[in-house]
Write a protein that holds these residues in place. Sequence first.
Motif, PDB file in Angstrom:
ATOM      1  N   MET A 124      68.712  72.396   0.470  1.00  0.00           N
ATOM      2  CA  MET A 124      69.374  73.617   0.047  1.00  0.00           C
ATOM      3  C   MET A 124      70.855  73.302  -0.128  1.00  0.00           C
ATOM      4  O   MET A 124      71.362  72.334   0.457  1.00  0.00           O
ATOM      5  CB  MET A 124      69.200  74.738   1.074  1.00  0.00           C
ATOM      6  N   ALA A 125      71.529  74.110  -0.918  1.00  0.00           N
ATOM      7  CA  ALA A 125      72.919  73.771  -1.221  1.00  0.00           C
ATOM      8  C   ALA A 125      73.701  74.989  -1.675  1.00  0.00           C
ATOM      9  O   ALA A 125      73.131  76.027  -2.025  1.00  0.00           O
ATOM     10  CB  ALA A 125      72.974  72.702  -2.312  1.00  0.00           C
ATOM     11  N   TRP A 126      75.007  74.824  -1.652  1.00  0.00           N
ATOM     12  CA  TRP A 126      75.942  75.776  -2.248  1.00  0.00           C
ATOM     13  C   TRP A 126      76.615  75.103  -3.436  1.00  0.00           C
ATOM     14  O   TRP A 126      77.061  73.956  -3.343  1.00  0.00           O
ATOM     15  CB  TRP A 126      77.001  76.200  -1.243  1.00  0.00           C
ATOM     16  N   PHE A 127      76.701  75.854  -4.521  1.00  0.00           N
ATOM     17  CA  PHE A 127      77.420  75.432  -5.707  1.00  0.00           C
ATOM     18  C   PHE A 127      78.476  76.490  -6.017  1.00  0.00           C
ATOM     19  O   PHE A 127      78.425  77.602  -5.509  1.00  0.00           O
ATOM     20  CB  PHE A 127      76.475  75.307  -6.911  1.00  0.00           C
ATOM     21  N   ARG A 128      79.419  76.145  -6.876  1.00  0.00           N
ATOM     22  CA  ARG A 128      80.395  77.134  -7.324  1.00  0.00           C
ATOM     23  C   ARG A 128      80.748  76.874  -8.777  1.00  0.00           C
ATOM     24  O   ARG A 128      80.615  75.756  -9.278  1.00  0.00           O
ATOM     25  CB  ARG A 128      81.649  77.111  -6.452  1.00  0.00           C
ATOM     26  N   GLN A 129      81.194  77.938  -9.424  1.00  0.00           N
ATOM     27  CA  GLN A 129      81.625  77.814 -10.807  1.00  0.00           C
ATOM     28  C   GLN A 129      82.804  78.736 -11.047  1.00  0.00           C
ATOM     29  O   GLN A 129      82.708  79.946 -10.853  1.00  0.00           O
ATOM     30  CB  GLN A 129      80.492  78.146 -11.779  1.00  0.00           C
ATOM     31  N   GLY A 156      65.308  74.446  -2.681  1.00  0.00           N
ATOM     32  CA  GLY A 156      64.196  73.716  -3.276  1.00  0.00           C
ATOM     33  C   GLY A 156      64.617  72.736  -4.350  1.00  0.00           C
ATOM     34  O   GLY A 156      64.216  72.866  -5.504  1.00  0.00           O
ATOM     35  N   ARG A 157      65.423  71.719  -3.935  1.00  0.00           N
ATOM     36  CA  ARG A 157      65.796  70.732  -4.937  1.00  0.00           C
ATOM     37  C   ARG A 157      64.561  69.994  -5.412  1.00  0.00           C
ATOM     38  O   ARG A 157      63.681  69.650  -4.624  1.00  0.00           O
ATOM     39  CB  ARG A 157      66.813  69.736  -4.380  1.00  0.00           C
ATOM     40  N   PRO A 213      74.963  67.759  -2.766  1.00  0.00           N
ATOM     41  CA  PRO A 213      74.740  68.907  -3.657  1.00  0.00           C
ATOM     42  C   PRO A 213      74.817  68.547  -5.138  1.00  0.00           C
ATOM     43  O   PRO A 213      75.860  68.693  -5.776  1.00  0.00           O
ATOM     44  CB  PRO A 213      75.841  69.885  -3.255  1.00  0.00           C
ATOM     45  N   SER A 214      73.700  68.104  -5.663  1.00  0.00           N
ATOM     46  CA  SER A 214      73.597  67.766  -7.083  1.00  0.00           C
ATOM     47  C   SER A 214      72.139  67.887  -7.484  1.00  0.00           C
ATOM     48  O   SER A 214      71.263  68.070  -6.635  1.00  0.00           O
ATOM     49  CB  SER A 214      74.117  66.349  -7.336  1.00  0.00           C
ATOM     50  N   GLY A 215      71.881  67.765  -8.765  1.00  0.00           N
ATOM     51  CA  GLY A 215      70.504  67.806  -9.223  1.00  0.00           C
ATOM     52  C   GLY A 215      70.017  69.206  -9.526  1.00  0.00           C
ATOM     53  O   GLY A 215      70.786  70.165  -9.547  1.00  0.00           O
ATOM     54  N   ASP A 216      68.723  69.311  -9.768  1.00  0.00           N
ATOM     55  CA  ASP A 216      68.096  70.579 -10.131  1.00  0.00           C
ATOM     56  C   ASP A 216      67.436  71.221  -8.921  1.00  0.00           C
ATOM     57  O   ASP A 216      66.874  70.537  -8.075  1.00  0.00           O
ATOM     58  CB  ASP A 216      67.047  70.349 -11.221  1.00  0.00           C
ATOM     59  N   TYR A 217      67.502  72.539  -8.887  1.00  0.00           N
ATOM     60  CA  TYR A 217      66.899  73.314  -7.811  1.00  0.00           C
ATOM     61  C   TYR A 217      65.959  74.348  -8.407  1.00  0.00           C
ATOM     62  O   TYR A 217      66.189  74.865  -9.506  1.00  0.00           O
ATOM     63  CB  TYR A 217      67.978  74.016  -6.976  1.00  0.00           C
TER      64      TYR A 217
END
Length: 125
Positions: free
Chosen positions: A34-39, A99-100, A108-112
């Motif tokens: 699981m991860a946190w992303f930002r934009q 759910g990467r 934190p990279s890739g598709d989830y």
Amino acid sequence: QVQVVESGGGSVQAGGSLRLSCVASGYTDRRRCMAWFRQAPGKEREGVAGIGTGSGSTYYADSVKDRFTISHDNAKNTLYLQMNSLKPEDTAMYYCAAGRTSIGNCYPSGDYNYWGQGTQVTVSS
């Protein structure tokens, strides 16, 4: 059906703190990251922090290392991001991901498979 809902965003002054929460209803796969992303407006999405919910291993982008802490409460099925010493450049929409699709460490990279709608964080100088 998995639903991912973030909360905890808001507006703070530089140097302040916020804690984001993410409830992933129906998601119980401890093998996946699981991860946190930002934009931020006009910028590409970037990974902030990732965690292996089974192992507890954590990974951070260099830009947030030593300021942000990712954690997961298995009993509550909730992901957290404690953000301290916030800077104006931390201003962005923050997204929780579960759910990467790929196997490996939880940087934190890739598709989830599952994403929340996002929560806005605004840091003023």
